[in-house]
Scaffold this motif. Structure first.
Motif, mmCIF file in Angstrom:
data_model
loop_
_atom_site.group_PDB
_atom_site.id
_atom_site.type_symbol
_atom_site.label_atom_id
_atom_site.label_comp_id
_atom_site.label_asym_id
_atom_site.label_seq_id
_atom_site.Cartn_x
_atom_site.Cartn_y
_atom_site.Cartn_z
ATOM 1 N N MET A 297 -10.751 5.932 -8.890
ATOM 2 C CA MET A 297 -10.498 4.458 -8.091
ATOM 3 C C MET A 297 -9.288 4.075 -8.472
ATOM 4 N N THR A 298 -8.402 3.103 -7.801
ATOM 5 C CA THR A 298 -7.084 2.916 -8.203
ATOM 6 C C THR A 298 -7.197 1.810 -9.411
ATOM 7 N N LEU B 299 -5.834 -0.964 -9.472
ATOM 8 C CA LEU B 299 -6.254 -2.313 -9.071
ATOM 9 C C LEU B 299 -7.908 -2.377 -8.948
ATOM 10 N N GLU B 300 -8.494 -1.396 -8.404
ATOM 11 C CA GLU B 300 -9.964 -1.324 -8.221
ATOM 12 C C GLU B 300 -10.559 -1.458 -9.658
ATOM 13 N N LEU C 260 -2.098 -6.634 -15.421
ATOM 14 C CA LEU C 260 -1.370 -5.417 -15.131
ATOM 15 C C LEU C 260 0.112 -5.467 -15.709
ATOM 16 N N VAL D 264 1.894 -2.932 -13.079
ATOM 17 C CA VAL D 264 1.891 -3.367 -11.920
ATOM 18 C C VAL D 264 2.408 -2.489 -10.814
ATOM 19 N N GLU D 265 3.476 -1.596 -11.156
ATOM 20 C CA GLU D 265 4.153 -0.830 -10.441
ATOM 21 C C GLU D 265 3.078 0.327 -9.997
ATOM 22 N N ALA E 57 -0.344 -0.100 -9.716
ATOM 23 C CA ALA E 57 -1.504 -0.815 -9.330
ATOM 24 C C ALA E 57 -2.233 -0.052 -8.188
ATOM 25 N N ASP E 58 -1.766 0.647 -7.309
ATOM 26 C CA ASP E 58 -2.280 1.506 -6.164
ATOM 27 C C ASP E 58 -2.434 2.802 -6.511
ATOM 28 N N ASP E 59 -2.215 3.412 -7.605
ATOM 29 C CA ASP E 59 -2.457 4.732 -7.982
ATOM 30 C C ASP E 59 -3.681 4.966 -8.515
ATOM 31 N N PRO E 60 -4.244 6.282 -8.291
ATOM 32 C CA PRO E 60 -5.533 6.505 -9.052
ATOM 33 C C PRO E 60 -5.471 6.346 -10.863
ATOM 34 N N ASP F 272 -4.614 9.559 -12.551
ATOM 35 C CA ASP F 272 -3.195 9.898 -12.579
ATOM 36 C C ASP F 272 -2.482 9.297 -13.638
ATOM 37 N N ARG G 177 -17.756 -1.738 -4.121
ATOM 38 C CA ARG G 177 -17.000 -1.132 -5.303
ATOM 39 C C ARG G 177 -17.634 -0.972 -6.417
ATOM 40 N N ARG H 61 -9.823 9.792 -0.657
ATOM 41 C CA ARG H 61 -10.668 8.560 -0.770
ATOM 42 C C ARG H 61 -9.908 7.523 -0.364
ATOM 43 N N VAL I 143 -8.945 -1.772 -1.802
ATOM 44 C CA VAL I 143 -8.276 -2.843 -2.153
ATOM 45 C C VAL I 143 -6.820 -2.424 -2.573
ATOM 46 N N LYS J 16 0.415 -3.189 -2.874
ATOM 47 C CA LYS J 16 1.446 -3.094 -2.010
ATOM 48 C C LYS J 16 1.009 -2.047 -0.822
ATOM 49 N N GLU J 17 0.770 -0.780 -1.440
ATOM 50 C CA GLU J 17 0.449 -0.170 -0.213
ATOM 51 C C GLU J 17 -0.866 0.880 -0.406
ATOM 52 N N LYS K 178 -2.726 3.909 -0.808
ATOM 53 C CA LYS K 178 -2.473 5.194 -0.982
ATOM 54 C C LYS K 178 -3.709 5.934 -1.090
ATOM 55 N N VAL L 174 -6.591 8.337 -2.337
ATOM 56 C CA VAL L 174 -6.788 8.863 -3.774
ATOM 57 C C VAL L 174 -7.735 10.418 -3.507
#
Lengths: 274, 437
Positions: free
Chosen positions: A106-107, A109-110, A152, A158-159, A161-164, A167, B295, B415, B419, B422-423, B425, B427
């Motif tokens: 999960m990212t 943020l998630e 974050l 913060v940068e 946030a949307d990465d798994p 990673d 979630r 996946r 939520v 910014k974008e 992506k 997984v």
């Protein structure tokens, strides 16, 4: 350290004993943790530190003893009687793990959103309002994202946030796990070896982060750590465990010069310790 | 295998060895299939050996494999090249997901009016849609919560029997019985969910498998309620706002709208019912996925201990997954009962559970569109190869093996986060856990 900090104990562990069959992992351990203090649990490998954590957070049911957590309003939770998720939700105890347990797929943020599960669940009226897309839930979700972003920002992620989460580099994963625990809005934060595997620079950042959490959030931190630069640098009190017993307790200065501690760590002839 | 660019002579020993191994495997396989033939003669049943035919087959495989080794595979990894060759196709499918879904829905909505849509096409489409719906329902349990459920057909059966019994005993209409059947299935989801909460992995799979069988055995043996193996017949068909879609219905659909009667009207109506039910399932699951409960399911799949440390009640979270998955299974079961008009325990065997699970696994990653593609390929493909008769199962198995080699995590390998800041992506599948039970 400010003088105004509340020193009354939030956590009171009395005569805690944990046996696994014939093995006594913790033997009659008593200690307290101050409401806005950083209390460190140290000791050689296998001393029972993580077992203490597992008892406090409800993953183990202790064989004997009492673990009481008192909220600001005087409400007392007897943690040895509660389930793990109730301890996290109602008694507001958050923890991290020695071997990082993030939701890797999960990212970032998630991960922080899952930590706010109970708040969001309530806001979504146990899914029904959320399913219909009512505005109350949208607002709560926005607040949850804001809270996540705040943490974050604190851990400089913060940068990403949307990465798994899987990673992230190791040090960042450690910080994220702390941020995830903080998103629960805890009163007691239990950190199991947060500095393990960190380089000296990251260790320093961690020290600063923990001091910030203590001073800004006014919460208690219970810390297991082998990295003495972290332990001695930020702890208000240190409890030293060896073979499941408490062998020393006090300020870093006291513990550092306690012959029992030196004996446990370096190994000294019995008669010299007395 | 040989290194590319090297001389033929240096590659020869390796190629010979590889061909010899292939020939040996062929010999072992074909010795009974081809080497021995039973002759039909009165009273006796003699065997006749066919060594020459066997030799021809094995020889062909030897030379073929040798030729492939020497001239075709220039030493490169074969499965790698195939995966690379497939990559643009599958990558396109993932990128086009945004317009693919609306396009598929539009196609489905107009399907009954297409010139090629005869009764057979509609029947197959209804079946595919039923499996899509079941796949989406099971996806909640397996894909999101990571709980391996081998007995999903139990809820399908509960839904079907609930509707059949309610409709035949109390005379309630399809539209009243449908939610009741769904609720009953959800209730059974919870009842069956409770004992398996502490089980993980293989143990969970075995117990759910047993529950699936138990429901079927109960249906066979509880003769006074379910009519046993004879099944329940004359299950009422659904009505269109009170209008019957039969020739002699009172009031009847075709008379009310001044149409000539055609059995296709009823099939078309059924098609739209299952399309609506499937889309409802999709809408609700997609919505749930972006809610805290969804979630929590995914977090549960990733790491149950971490979930507990974050104050998530894993028991209730698992039970809701079971209940919601079961509810959609129950809806699909009701539809199945009303479509068939007759149900018996025969329809709810383990193979159904296996097919639904295969659809979810093939789809991959708890992906909704993956389930659609997998259901179309599996159920539609199964129909397409009807002429192959007994080789159909072989094709099916070969296709499954092929997909598991090249796409071990299913057709969709990414996946979608629930939520984003910014974008959005995707997984990668390599990072996502499969769940431990």
């Amino acid at each position: 350290m400010s003088a105004a900090r509340d020193k009354t104990p939030i956590l009171n562990v009395q005569h805690l004993t944990m046996q696994f069959g014939g093995l006594v992992a913790i033997n009659d351990l008593s200690f307290t943790a101050g409401r806005t203090d950083i209390t460190a649990l140290i000791g050689p490998n296998g001393a029972g530190k993580t077992t203490v954590f597992n008892c406090i957070t409800g993953f183990y049911k202790p064989t004997e003893g009492m673990i009481a957590l008192t909220h600001d309003d005087g409400h007392r939770f007897l943690l040895e009687r509660l389930d793990d998720h109730v301890i996290a939700r109602s008694a507001r105890v958050a923890r991290t793990f020695q071997n990082i347990r993030l939701f890797g797929g999960m990212t970032v943020l998630e991960n922080l959103m899952v930590a706010q599960h109970n708040t969001l669940m309530h806001a979504s009226r146990f899914t029904f309002a959320g399913l219909l897309g009512l505005s109350g839930f949208k607002k709560a979700e926005k607040e949850a994202v804001e809270r996540a972003t705040h943490w974050l920002d604190k851990i400089q992620l913060v940068e990403r946030a949307d990465d798994p989460a899987a990673d992230l580099p190791y040090g960042a994963q450690r910080r994220l796990e702390i941020a995830r625990a903080m998103c629960m809005n805890p009163l007691l934060l239990c950190l199991d070896e947060p500095a393990a595997g960190l380089n000296p620079k990251e260790s320093d950042q961690l020290n600063q982060l923990l001091l910030d959490i203590r001073d800004e959030e006014q919460i208690a931190i219970l810390l297991i750590e082998h990295d003495m630069s972290v332990v001695m640098g930020i702890s208000d009190h240190i409890a030293v465990l060896d073979y499941g017993r408490k062998i020393s307790y006090g300020t870093p200065e006291f513990v550092r010069s306690d012959p029992h501690v030196i004996a446990a760590y370096l190994g000294v002839e019995d008669e010299e310790v007395a | 295998m040989a290194v590319p660019g090297t001389e033929l002579s240096t590659r020869l020993p390796g190629a010979l060895k590889d061909a010899a191994i292939a020939a040996f495997i062929a010999l072992a396989l074909f010795v009974f299939l081809i080497g021995i033939r039973t002759v039909d003669a009165a009273g006796v049943f003699p065997l006749r050996a066919r060594p020459w035919l066997l030799a021809v087959f094995v020889g062909a495989i030897f030379t073929g494999r040798l030729a492939l080794n020497l001239f075709w595979w220039n030493g490169s990894e074969t499965s790698g090249t195939l995966a690379k060759a497939l990559a643009p196709v599958t990558g396109l499918a993932e990128r086009s997901a945004r317009w693919l879904a609306p396009a598929l829905i539009a196609f489905a909505a107009f399907l009954p009016f297409m010139p090629f849509a005869d009764r057979y096409v509609l029947d197959v489409s209804i079946m595919v849609l039923t499996y899509i719906m079941l796949g989406w329902g099971l996806n909640v349990v397996v894909g999101l919560a990571g709980l391996l459920d081998l007995g999903y057909v139990a809820f399908y059966a509960v839904g079907a029997y609930s509707y059949a019994l309610i409709a035949t005993h109390f005379g309630l209409s399809f539209w009243v019985s449908l939610p009741l059947a769904g609720l009953l299935a959800a209730l059974w989801g919870i009842i069956l969910g409770f004992p398996v909460l502490r089980l993980r992995g293989d143990y969970l799979a075995i117990v759910t498998l047993a529950f699936g069988e138990m429901i079927r055995i109960i249906l066979i043996n509880w003769y006074s309620l379910t009519n046993g193996p004879d099944g329940i017949s004359r299950i009422p068909r659904p009505s269109f706002f009170g209008l019957q879609l039969t020739r002699n219905g009172e009031p009847s659909f075709h008379e009310y709208f001044g149409l000539t009667y055609s059995p296709l009207q009823r099939i078309t109506y059924l098609f739209y019912i299952i399309l609506a039910l499937a889309l409802l399932t999709n809408f609700v699951t997609k919505r749930l996925r972006n809610l805290p409960i969804g979630r929590a399911w995914e977090a549960l799949r990733e790491d149950e201990i971490a979930c507990r440390s974050l104050g998530i009640n894993t028991r209730n979270t698992k039970l809701t997954a079971f209940a919601i998955g079961a509810m959609f299974g129950g809806f699909a079961g009701s539809f199945f009962a009303t479509r068939q008009g007759f149900i018996s325990p025969e329809s709810f065997t383990f193979i159904e559970s296996a097919i639904i699970l295969a659809i979810v696994v093939l789809g991959g990653m708890g992906s909704q569109i993956g389930v659609v593609v997998a259901a179309v390929v599996m159920i539609g493909g199964f129909e397409l190869f009807r002429e192959l008769e007994q080789f159909r199962m072989l094709m099916f198995g070969a296709a499954m093996v092929a997909i598991m080699i090249w796409r071990p995590r299913g057709l969709i390998t990414a996946r979608e986060p629930s939520v984003y800041l910014k974008e959005k992506k995707p997984v990668s599948a390599d990072l996502v856990q499969e769940g431990h039970g």
